[in-house]
Scaffold this motif. Structure first.
Motif, PDB file in Angstrom:
ATOM      1  N   LEU A 231       7.079  19.852   2.563  1.00 10.02           N
ATOM      2  CA  LEU A 231       7.212  18.402   2.713  1.00 10.02           C
ATOM      3  C   LEU A 231       7.794  17.840   1.434  1.00 10.02           C
ATOM      4  O   LEU A 231       7.259  18.081   0.346  1.00 10.02           O
ATOM      5  N   LEU A 232       8.893  17.104   1.563  1.00  8.77           N
ATOM      6  CA  LEU A 232       9.510  16.439   0.425  1.00  8.77           C
ATOM      7  C   LEU A 232       9.273  14.942   0.558  1.00  8.77           C
ATOM      8  O   LEU A 232       9.719  14.321   1.518  1.00  8.77           O
ATOM      9  N   ILE A 233       8.532  14.377  -0.393  1.00  2.50           N
ATOM     10  CA  ILE A 233       8.343  12.931  -0.432  1.00  2.50           C
ATOM     11  C   ILE A 233       9.428  12.340  -1.320  1.00  2.50           C
ATOM     12  O   ILE A 233       9.602  12.757  -2.464  1.00  2.50           O
ATOM     13  N   ALA A 234      10.154  11.369  -0.793  1.00  2.46           N
ATOM     14  CA  ALA A 234      11.178  10.660  -1.562  1.00  2.46           C
ATOM     15  C   ALA A 234      10.785   9.183  -1.581  1.00  2.46           C
ATOM     16  O   ALA A 234      10.976   8.469  -0.596  1.00  2.46           O
ATOM     17  N   ALA A 235      10.197   8.742  -2.703  1.00  9.18           N
ATOM     18  CA  ALA A 235       9.713   7.372  -2.821  1.00  9.18           C
ATOM     19  C   ALA A 235      10.721   6.554  -3.628  1.00  9.18           C
ATOM     20  O   ALA A 235      10.970   6.850  -4.787  1.00  9.18           O
TER      21      ALA A 235
ATOM     22  N   LYS B  46      -7.365   9.540  -5.647  1.00  7.13           N
ATOM     23  CA  LYS B  46      -8.364   9.967  -4.659  1.00  7.13           C
ATOM     24  C   LYS B  46      -8.337   8.997  -3.483  1.00  7.13           C
ATOM     25  O   LYS B  46      -8.490   7.789  -3.670  1.00  7.13           O
ATOM     26  N   PRO B  47      -8.147   9.486  -2.268  1.00  6.37           N
ATOM     27  CA  PRO B  47      -8.169   8.590  -1.109  1.00  6.37           C
ATOM     28  C   PRO B  47      -9.590   8.106  -0.818  1.00  6.37           C
ATOM     29  O   PRO B  47     -10.558   8.833  -1.039  1.00  6.37           O
ATOM     30  N   LEU B  48      -9.688   6.885  -0.334  1.00  7.22           N
ATOM     31  CA  LEU B  48     -10.990   6.312   0.013  1.00  7.22           C
ATOM     32  C   LEU B  48     -11.447   6.764   1.391  1.00  7.22           C
ATOM     33  O   LEU B  48     -12.649   6.802   1.676  1.00  7.22           O
ATOM     34  N   SER B  49     -10.492   7.076   2.263  1.00  3.84           N
ATOM     35  CA  SER B  49     -10.830   7.541   3.610  1.00  3.84           C
ATOM     36  C   SER B  49      -9.642   8.309   4.166  1.00  3.84           C
ATOM     37  O   SER B  49      -8.585   8.353   3.556  1.00  3.84           O
ATOM     38  N   GLY B  50      -9.840   8.892   5.330  1.00  3.52           N
ATOM     39  CA  GLY B  50      -8.762   9.622   5.982  1.00  3.52           C
ATOM     40  C   GLY B  50      -8.645  11.055   5.493  1.00  3.52           C
ATOM     41  O   GLY B  50      -9.395  11.504   4.625  1.00  3.52           O
ATOM     42  N   LYS B  51      -7.694  11.782   6.080  1.00  2.00           N
ATOM     43  CA  LYS B  51      -7.468  13.192   5.764  1.00  2.00           C
ATOM     44  C   LYS B  51      -6.000  13.420   5.501  1.00  2.00           C
ATOM     45  O   LYS B  51      -5.139  12.822   6.160  1.00  2.00           O
ATOM     46  N   ILE B  52      -5.706  14.302   4.561  1.00  2.00           N
ATOM     47  CA  ILE B  52      -4.331  14.697   4.263  1.00  2.00           C
ATOM     48  C   ILE B  52      -4.229  16.190   4.536  1.00  2.00           C
ATOM     49  O   ILE B  52      -4.879  17.003   3.863  1.00  2.00           O
TER      50      ILE B  52
ATOM     51  N   GLY C 215       0.767  -1.231   0.000  1.00  2.00           N
ATOM     52  CA  GLY C 215       0.000   0.000   0.000  1.00  2.00           C
ATOM     53  C   GLY C 215       0.797   1.278   0.000  1.00  2.00           C
ATOM     54  O   GLY C 215       0.222   2.369   0.002  1.00  2.00           O
ATOM     55  N   GLN C 216       2.134   1.177  -0.020  1.00  2.00           N
ATOM     56  CA  GLN C 216       2.948   2.397   0.033  1.00  2.00           C
ATOM     57  C   GLN C 216       2.763   3.261  -1.221  1.00  2.00           C
ATOM     58  O   GLN C 216       2.698   4.480  -1.122  1.00  2.00           O
ATOM     59  N   THR C 217       2.646   2.635  -2.383  1.00  2.00           N
ATOM     60  CA  THR C 217       2.452   3.412  -3.610  1.00  2.00           C
ATOM     61  C   THR C 217       1.140   4.182  -3.554  1.00  2.00           C
ATOM     62  O   THR C 217       1.077   5.374  -3.868  1.00  2.00           O
ATOM     63  N   GLU C 218       0.081   3.504  -3.119  1.00  2.00           N
ATOM     64  CA  GLU C 218      -1.233   4.137  -3.023  1.00  2.00           C
ATOM     65  C   GLU C 218      -1.227   5.282  -2.014  1.00  2.00           C
ATOM     66  O   GLU C 218      -1.827   6.336  -2.249  1.00  2.00           O
ATOM     67  N   LEU C 219      -0.540   5.092  -0.890  1.00  2.00           N
ATOM     68  CA  LEU C 219      -0.435   6.140   0.129  1.00  2.00           C
ATOM     69  C   LEU C 219       0.232   7.388  -0.445  1.00  2.00           C
ATOM     70  O   LEU C 219      -0.278   8.506  -0.303  1.00  2.00           O
TER      71      LEU C 219
ATOM     72  N   THR D 228      -6.934  16.876   1.054  1.00  2.00           N
ATOM     73  CA  THR D 228      -7.541  15.581   0.772  1.00  2.00           C
ATOM     74  C   THR D 228      -8.300  15.621  -0.547  1.00  2.00           C
ATOM     75  O   THR D 228      -9.172  16.469  -0.749  1.00  2.00           O
ATOM     76  N   GLY D 229      -7.957  14.725  -1.454  1.00  2.00           N
ATOM     77  CA  GLY D 229      -8.656  14.636  -2.734  1.00  2.00           C
ATOM     78  C   GLY D 229      -8.359  15.752  -3.715  1.00  2.00           C
ATOM     79  O   GLY D 229      -8.990  15.840  -4.766  1.00  2.00           O
TER      80      GLY D 229
END
Length: 199
Positions: A143-147, A29-35, A16-20, A43-44
């Motif tokens: 925020l820097l995301i490094a995947a 689009k997230p199915l639940s939760g908040k960003i 699930g890391q890619t989806e996150l 979110t979204g």
């Protein structure tokens, strides 16, 4: 994720890391939760909204998400901010400013290339990743995301990228690292979160 830290997500591939990451970056689009980024609910929202809110994203697949391989380095260097000054005014592009900017990135990030006009596909994997990292860091993200930032790279490129991520943390940025490499997680992370299953 806090300022001045590298939070690493450690996991087994496919949990699930890619989806996150895609949800945070506005690519899914997230199915639940908040960003929430810097107090703003994204979110979204779209990837453009995420960038405007202060997100930098080093995608896990530089060929599919990080670069347009048949575009020049100068075109790739401004993806995500191509519509902003000083690179554009309305629909008019300022190619002199774009090329000068790309030359600075090439010099400051040690990108091995004959010039800024070559296509991204002509570079080695390490230099392709450097142009992605340069572009995302130069956006001055909150925020820097490094995947998977070092996937498929040689030792020299890996060391360089690790150094840059640590510099971002030391510059009081929040860094979210997602990696399958346990050694990378243990050497870079200030905190570690683990994804262990899909819900």
């Amino acid at each position: 994720v806090r300022r001045g830290e590298i939070l690493a997500i450690a996991e087994v591939d496919g949990n699930g890391q890619t989806e996150l990451i895609e949800a945070i970056a506005g690519l899914r689009k997230p199915l639940s939760g908040k960003i929430v980024l810097n107090g703003k609910d994204i979110t979204g929202k779209t990837s453009k909204d995420a960038i405007e809110a202060g997100l930098g994203h080093i995608a896990e697949d530089r060929h599919k998400r990080g670069l347009i391989l048949n575009y020049s380095l100068y075109e790739n260097s401004i993806l995500g901010v191509h519509y902003k000054a000083p690179f554009a005014k309305g629909i008019m592009m300022n190619y002199k400013e774009i090329k000068d900017y790309t030359k600075r990135l090439i010099k400051n990030y040690d990108i091995r290339t004959p010039n800024e006009d070559v296509t991204a596909s002509s570079l080695s994997g390490g230099n392709q990743q450097k142009i992605v990292i340069a572009r995302e860091i130069e956006k001055n993200p909150e925020l820097l995301i490094a995947a998977q930032p070092t996937r498929g790279l040689d030792v020299g490129a890996i060391e360089y990228i690790h150094k840059r991520l640590v510099e971002e943390r030391d510059n009081n940025r929040a860094v979210l690292l997602v990696s399958l490499e346990l050694d990378e997680v243990l050497s870079l992370a200030d905190r570690i979160a683990v994804i262990d299953r899909k819900s």
